[in-house]
Design a protein around this motif. Structure first.
Motif, mmCIF file in Angstrom:
data_model
loop_
_atom_site.group_PDB
_atom_site.id
_atom_site.type_symbol
_atom_site.label_atom_id
_atom_site.label_comp_id
_atom_site.label_asym_id
_atom_site.label_seq_id
_atom_site.Cartn_x
_atom_site.Cartn_y
_atom_site.Cartn_z
ATOM 1 N N THR A 109 15.642 14.684 3.365
ATOM 2 C CA THR A 109 14.429 14.006 3.819
ATOM 3 C C THR A 109 14.232 12.674 3.105
ATOM 4 O OG1 THR A 109 13.385 16.092 4.425
ATOM 5 C CG2 THR A 109 11.902 14.272 3.986
ATOM 6 N N HIS A 113 13.559 8.062 8.832
ATOM 7 C CA HIS A 113 13.661 8.609 10.186
ATOM 8 C C HIS A 113 14.803 7.881 10.885
ATOM 9 C CE1 HIS A 113 11.761 10.309 13.939
ATOM 10 N NE2 HIS A 113 12.471 9.328 14.464
ATOM 11 N N SER A 131 6.748 12.650 1.654
ATOM 12 C CA SER A 131 7.938 13.465 1.422
ATOM 13 C C SER A 131 9.045 12.671 0.752
ATOM 14 C CB SER A 131 8.439 14.058 2.741
ATOM 15 O OG SER A 131 7.484 14.922 3.305
ATOM 16 N N ASP A 184 8.078 14.972 20.457
ATOM 17 C CA ASP A 184 7.204 14.028 19.775
ATOM 18 C C ASP A 184 6.412 13.230 20.810
ATOM 19 O OD1 ASP A 184 5.988 12.654 17.746
ATOM 20 O OD2 ASP A 184 7.839 11.864 16.876
ATOM 21 N N THR A 198 1.217 10.968 4.819
ATOM 22 C CA THR A 198 1.538 12.244 5.460
ATOM 23 C C THR A 198 1.467 12.187 6.983
ATOM 24 O OG1 THR A 198 -0.770 12.971 5.272
ATOM 25 C CG2 THR A 198 0.717 13.543 3.465
ATOM 26 N N TYR A 199 1.164 11.015 7.530
ATOM 27 C CA TYR A 199 1.083 10.888 8.987
ATOM 28 C C TYR A 199 2.471 10.629 9.553
ATOM 29 C CZ TYR A 199 0.174 8.785 13.564
ATOM 30 O OH TYR A 199 0.192 8.481 14.901
ATOM 31 N N HIS A 200 2.836 11.391 10.574
ATOM 32 C CA HIS A 200 4.115 11.180 11.250
ATOM 33 C C HIS A 200 3.900 10.288 12.466
ATOM 34 C CE1 HIS A 200 8.027 11.881 13.070
ATOM 35 N NE2 HIS A 200 7.382 12.116 14.212
ATOM 36 N N GLU A 280 3.113 21.341 8.643
ATOM 37 C CA GLU A 280 3.086 19.956 9.093
ATOM 38 C C GLU A 280 4.117 19.722 10.199
ATOM 39 O OE1 GLU A 280 1.081 17.497 8.232
ATOM 40 O OE2 GLU A 280 0.011 18.451 6.572
ATOM 41 N N GLU A 282 5.750 17.069 10.733
ATOM 42 C CA GLU A 282 6.874 16.273 10.234
ATOM 43 C C GLU A 282 8.136 17.122 10.090
ATOM 44 O OE1 GLU A 282 7.593 13.483 6.354
ATOM 45 O OE2 GLU A 282 7.267 15.620 6.007
ATOM 46 N N LYS A 286 10.530 14.765 12.384
ATOM 47 C CA LYS A 286 11.277 13.697 11.729
ATOM 48 C C LYS A 286 12.744 13.800 12.129
ATOM 49 C CE LYS A 286 12.512 11.462 7.409
ATOM 50 N NZ LYS A 286 12.275 11.301 5.952
#
Length: 317
Positions: A109, A113, A131, A184, A198-200, A280, A282, A286
């Protein structure tokens, strides 16, 4: 002479697998952890006594990221990785005969992305957000100290497939007919989540986010390989040479389970569901596209390089 292997954070499914495998080979396995371990976190002197003369240290300690990224959980996710790694370094410094090899868990991670090209150790680009910041701090703590008697390798592990892994809930979903791709899409954020990282953000449509994975048997195989090849140190991508994408992974899983169809889960459904089960999005949205450049160049042969056979091996067990 019997090998002495010390595993820190051995209570998870990877740690249990490694401990059983090393014991089956005849090694003496000791553990560092909380209550019930041979040495407990916070007792650095006891950890040093355990490590003195040991042949191998494997550190897997860290709170699971399969949780909601609340402020308290974020603090513990970071602390449980960085503080334990620093304590192990302090214990090694106190050893008269330090372990010659320390393998520390890290995570794939750490890369951005990626749906445009694979990330390797030499050309991969590190990402941003909570992350990634945890992964960076973890590796910085691991390599920070001067430990001349101990070779160090950080395994940037892709999603590990095995009995007890993330495969368990996905298998349940597939058997319920909900094993389609995770899609997504646009979703609102809040100032707090943006500030915390923390927002994807929506990037890859149609379930085409890349899915890098590794069979748990190859985690063990890579540890053995690294022990044998003393020229390997630093960061190593621990991932299959054949990543897939979310659509492909879920399709292979349904095939292996004999489930003919699976409903797709759009972003809104994932957000509602993840809030209910306290995790989450993510973790599934991701795009992780990671390949094991260094291992392949060094000649490592994967026991389970192909997803279909890897899943059949795990489900068959």
């Amino acid at each position: 002479m019997t090998d002495h292997v010390v595993i820190a954070g051995a209570s998870g499914f990877i740690g249990r697998y490694l401990a059983d495998a090393f014991r089956a080979e005849g090694a003496r396995v000791s553990t560092v952890g909380r209550s019930g371990a041979d040495a407990e976190w916070g007792d650095t002197a006891a950890i040093a006594r355990l490590l003195d003369g040991a042949d191998l240290l494997v550190n897997l300690a860290g709170k699971s990221v399969n949780c909601r990224y609340t402020p308290a959980n974020r603090v513990e996710i970071l602390r449980s990785r960085v503080d334990t790694t620093r304590e192990l370094a302090s214990a090694i410094r106190a050893c008269a005969t330090p372990p010659p090899l320390w393998i520390n868990s890290s995570t794939a991670t750490i890369y951005r992305h990626a749906d445009d090209r694979p990330m390797t150790e030499s050309t991969g680009e590190l990402g941003k957000g909570f992350s990634v910041s945890v992964a960076k701090a973890w590796e910085e703590a691991f390599f920070a100290e001067d430990l001349p008697g101990t070779r160090r390798v950080a395994l940037r592990m892709a999603i590990v497939l095995g009995d007890g892994s993330a495969l368990v809930p996905l298998r349940r979903l597939a058997r319920l007919g909900l094993g389609g791709p995770q899609l997504d899409g646009p979703w609102f954020s809040t100032p707090a989540r943006l500030a915390a990282g923390t927002y994807h953000a929506f990037r890859t449509p149609n379930g085409r986010q890349r899915f890098s994975w590794i069979h748990i048997a190859d985690v063990l195989g890579i540890i053995r390989f690294v022990r044998e090849h003393e020229d390997i140190d630093g960061v190593v991508n621990a991932s299959s040479p054949n990543p897939t994408d979310n659509v492909g992974f879920m399709a292979r899983l349904r095939d292996v389970l004999g489930v003919p169809f699976g409903l797709a889960a759009p972003r809104w459904m994932l957000e509602v569901g993840s809030a209910l089960i306290r995790t989450e999005t993510e973790l599934v949205l991701k795009s992780r596209w990671v390949v094991p450049e260094r291992l392949e160049a060094a000649g490592y042969t994967f026991e389970h390089p192909v997803l279909d056979r890897a899943l059949r091996d795990i489900v068959g067990r």
